[in-house]
Scaffold this active site. Sequence first.
Site, PDB file in Angstrom:
ATOM      1  CG  ASP A  59       1.054   1.790   5.872  1.00  0.00           C
ATOM      2  OD1 ASP A  59       0.268   1.851   6.829  1.00  0.00           O
ATOM      3  OD2 ASP A  59       1.543   2.793   5.315  1.00  0.00           O
ATOM      4  CG  HIS A  93      -1.900  -1.140   1.245  1.00  0.00           C
ATOM      5  ND1 HIS A  93      -1.520  -2.423   1.553  1.00  0.00           N
ATOM      6  CD2 HIS A  93      -3.233  -1.185   0.992  1.00  0.00           C
ATOM      7  CE1 HIS A  93      -2.594  -3.220   1.503  1.00  0.00           C
ATOM      8  NE2 HIS A  93      -3.637  -2.489   1.166  1.00  0.00           N
TER       9      HIS A  93
END
Length: 299
Positions: A162, A42
């Site tokens: 993340d 991410h």
Amino acid sequence: MLSYQHAYHAGNHADVLKHLTLMSVLKKLTIKAKPMFYLDTHAGAGVYQMDDENGALNAEFERGVLKFQSLLRNSNNEIVKDYLAITSGFTKAKQYPGSPIIADYLLRETDNAHAADLHPQASQDLKKYLRRSKLSAHQRDGYEALNAFMPPKPNRGMVLVDPPYEQASEYADVYKAITSALSAWPNGCFLIWYPLLSPTRVDRKTKEVAENPKAGLSEEMIAKLGALAAKSVLNIQLCVSQPSPQIGMYGSGMCIINPPWKLEQDLSGVLATLQTVFAGDKDKDTSHLCQVNWIKTEV
């Protein structure tokens, strides 16, 4: 899920913790000359403008990276010094570097490194900022990319997960993705960032205090991750305040599956430094706000 914009939060206390942890792990993994695999599932936009309308709305960077920089200019901690060296040039330009930019400073040309983001604008920006980097940028779902790369080549390295956790279902998504990836890559190192949320919050519409439906989901996820068939699981947390309805995210943590050897020693020093910056009232005992705990260790 694609509505999330990290620019509103770039450079906050969670970013400081996440990026210091990321650097600590990468510095351990790059001690050996052998190439490694790296994936950021991410990755976001790569670089964030702190003085545009998004960043300036809450100005979380003022209580995050800028506070950290102002209080630790003369730090003797090697990881802290490297973090300050990387971020200072960006913050002078009113910018904050995201995880893929941080990682690029420590990765080598021989490493097989990738950064993924599904958001169209974030992905476009990511490709722009990484065009001369050691990382390949991808517009694709991070979990799909993780599955596609497993098992990676070379067979040593790490993955940073993340997600924004906008939806309650994302906690289950993380667990599912890590379970699958770990079964294909048992010796892989996985870093999972997570928020610590207050049990209650002020409802944006009614302005009344109500239960936070996502409170406790991080703790449940970490407990489940700790039960996976990994050799070791290390958990660190930084709490910058006490839980409160006025403070949705009072801290954050990093769950590290298969951490490099002696990583906890480096992180203990980093956490001690973070505590001096973010603990708040120095007259109160705030030692419990920064923790480095083993959930599972090798037998």
